[in-house]
Design an enzyme around this catalytic site. Structure first.
Site, PDB file in Angstrom:
ATOM      1  CE  LYS A  96       0.498   4.515   8.363  1.00 28.47           C
ATOM      2  NZ  LYS A  96       0.771   3.951   7.248  1.00 28.47           N
ATOM      3  CE1 TYR A 100      -3.503   2.470   0.599  1.00 24.90           C
ATOM      4  CE2 TYR A 100      -2.594   3.132   2.484  1.00 24.90           C
ATOM      5  CZ  TYR A 100      -3.515   3.618   1.421  1.00 24.90           C
ATOM      6  OH  TYR A 100      -4.421   4.269   1.684  1.00 24.90           O
ATOM      7  CG  ASP A 110       5.563   3.437   0.983  1.00 25.47           C
ATOM      8  OD1 ASP A 110       5.895   4.083   1.956  1.00 25.47           O
ATOM      9  OD2 ASP A 110       4.484   3.456   0.733  1.00 25.47           O
TER      10      ASP A 110
HETATM   11  C1  LIG Z   1       0.194   4.465   5.685  1.00 28.49           C
HETATM   12  C2  LIG Z   1       0.847   4.183   4.517  1.00 28.49           C
HETATM   13  C3  LIG Z   1       0.798   5.243   3.333  1.00 28.49           C
HETATM   14  C4  LIG Z   1       0.004   6.376   3.400  1.00 28.49           C
HETATM   15  O1  LIG Z   1       0.004   7.166   4.702  1.00 28.49           O
HETATM   16  P1  LIG Z   1      -1.211   8.058   4.741  1.00 28.49           P
HETATM   17  O2  LIG Z   1      -0.450   9.218   6.130  1.00 28.49           O
HETATM   18  O3  LIG Z   1      -2.157   7.369   5.307  1.00 28.49           O
HETATM   19  O4  LIG Z   1      -1.556   8.874   3.697  1.00 28.49           O
HETATM   20  C5  LIG Z   1       1.614   4.908   2.425  1.00 28.49           C
HETATM   21  N1  LIG Z   1       2.568   4.149   2.424  1.00 28.49           N
HETATM   22  C6  LIG Z   1       2.606   3.249   3.296  1.00 28.49           C
HETATM   23  C7  LIG Z   1       3.724   2.045   3.541  1.00 28.49           C
HETATM   24  C8  LIG Z   1       1.925   3.095   4.633  1.00 28.49           C
HETATM   25  O5  LIG Z   1       1.840   2.207   5.462  1.00 28.49           O
END
Ligand SMILES: *Cc1c(COP(=O)(O)O)cnc(C)c1O
Length: 440
Positions: free
Chosen positions: A275, A159, A247
């Site tokens: 995060k 994701y 990511d």
């Molecule tokens: C949570 C997440 C995102 C998106 O971040 P948001 O702050 O929710 O937009 C992107 N990449 C990864 C791996 C994530 O876990």
């Protein structure tokens, strides 16, 4: 703080009658699609009514019905110190009382960017955003501009936020809802996105701008990279002239101070963060080599912007949180997580329940499967049936709040104590036995 909460609760209770989760959810569904502002919170994949949080402290959350939980959601990883950490709270209060957003640069944006660049070798510059979604979306735009190519390779079950081009076969809420993509995303928008299985090296054609990957996949449950996978991606990108985007919105500053890829000796071209680096406030960041990053506006012609980007309150929270994270914190997080994983595995084994409990630093997955999970197909098979839903509700009933989806992971925090882990394992022991005694 507690006293303030209590008096506010009493006022609300007195004036409006007791505010229950049921009644809030009913009202929420009238004014918000599905009653929530992010799909997984609605309990769609486990059934039932979500609890509404009233307040939280450390490893605990209390819902509006007065129930207390040991919380492993921890804002899906945005909160690593535990809820309401005093240093973070103080930084937030102090920052907010000096104004919450200016539209002009501030010192804390410089400090946070310096802190990230200092910790992540090879990352010379970062641009702050308000979410991980924006960070990943902007990193893709930058990779396309830098290479002059259009193709994007992503892995099924990973994701990267909810921008159109990255919503093809996503994990997290997309997986929870069983959507391979999303309505409203045109074939044109995902036309340049190729989705391939995690843990298998793709072959890259000449038109691939970048490969984007979660170096530890934590949005399809927890799926660890097989030895050589991320290293192989680095080589494949180098051969094809494509950029590698790590990511690390979940893994960054969670597994160590900086980037997880550095732990395994791989240097991506671009990183995405989020995060943890916001200390529980909205933030994201992407960064990389100077030569690439300087293509971002206003030094270059890749447009990227945000009214609240580098927000003074979010940067204050982020700086306070990151300042607290040292080698000892990461060692403690690993110990806590390992104790929880060992306890859960032993409890399941004793009850005769087949469950995989992968763990890595402070990430832990729970998958009802005989075999280890190495890709999205495996994760989906493990998520079929109702074992996770039953496990989730039985744990919640015993005061343990796990993520309401088999595709999310558990996030033990620095506030989780030895007692918290013991109580969790004791509850799991009961629940596994219950599951074994009453098959579906
Ligand atoms: C949570 C997440 C995102 C998106 O971040 P948001 O702050 O929710 O937009 C992107 N990449 C990864 C791996 C994530 O876990």
């Amino acid at each position: 703080m507690g006293g303030l909460m209590d008096s506010r609760r009493q006022d609300a209770d007195g004036a409006l009658g007791r505010i229950t989760g049921e009644s809030l959810f009913e009202r929420a569904r009238r004014v918000t699609p599905g009653g929530v502002n992010s799909p997984v919170r609605a309990f769609s994949s486990v059934g039932g009514t979500p609890y509404f949080v009233d307040h939280a402290a450390g490893s605990r959350v209390w819902d509006t019905d007065g129930r207390e939980y040991i919380d492993y959601v921890q804002s899906y990883g945005a909160v690593i110190l535990g809820h309401g950490d005093p240093a973070v709270t103080e930084a937030v209060v102090r920052a907010a009382s000096a104004g919450t957003s200016y539209g002009a640069p501030t010192e804390r944006e410089v400090l946070l960017a310096e802190m990230i660049c200092d910790a992540v070798r090879g990352c010379d510059m970062v641009r702050l955003t308000s979410s991980g979604t924006e960070a990943a979306m902007s990193a893709i735009r930058l990779a396309r501009a830098y290479t002059g190519r259009s193709g994007v390779i992503k892995f099924a079950g990973c994701y990267h936020g909810h921008s159109d081009a990255l919503l093809a076969a996503g994990g997290s809420g997309v997986a929870t809802l069983g959507l391979s993509s999303s309505a409203g995303v045109t074939t044109g928008a995902v036309g340049d996105t190729l989705v391939v299985p995690y843990n298998q090296l793709p072959s890259l054609s000449e038109d691939v701008a970048c490969v984007i990957v979660e170096p530890v996949a934590a949005n399809m449950g927890l799926v660890l990279p097989q030895p050589g996978f991320i290293e192989g991606l680095r080589e494949a990108c180098d051969e094809a002239g494509a950029l590698l985007i790590a990511d690390e919105v979940i893994t960054g500053f969670r597994m160590c101070r900086g980037s997880y890829t550095e732990l395994i000796g791989v240097q991506p071209d671009l990183w995405c963060f989020g995060k943890v680096i916001g200390g529980g406030l909205p933030i994201g960041a992407f960064g990389g080599r100077r030569q690439i990053m300087e293509m971002i506006a206003p030094s270059g012609d890749v447009y990227q912007a945000g009214t609240l980007s580098g927000n003074p309150v979010a940067t204050a929270a982020g700086l306070a949180a990151l300042s607290r994270l040292d080698q000892e914190s990461y060692a403690k997080l690993s110990r806590t997580t390992r104790a929880l994983a060992d306890g859960l595995r032993a409890a399941a084994r004793d009850a005769g329940i087949a469950v995989q409990v992968p763990a890595c630093s402070s990430l832990l997955g729970i998958a009802f499967s005989h075999q280890p999970i190495c890709d999205f197909d495996g994760a989906r098979r493990a998520g079929e049936g109702n074992l996770y839903a039953r496990f989730f509700h039985a744990m919640l009933h015993r005061g343990i709040a796990l993520a309401p989806s088999p595709f999310e992971v558990a996030f033990p925090s620095l506030a989780h104590s030895h007692d918290d882990i013991e109580m969790t394992v004791t509850a799991a022991r009961d629940v596994f036995t219950e599951l074994a005694d009453s098959p579906p």
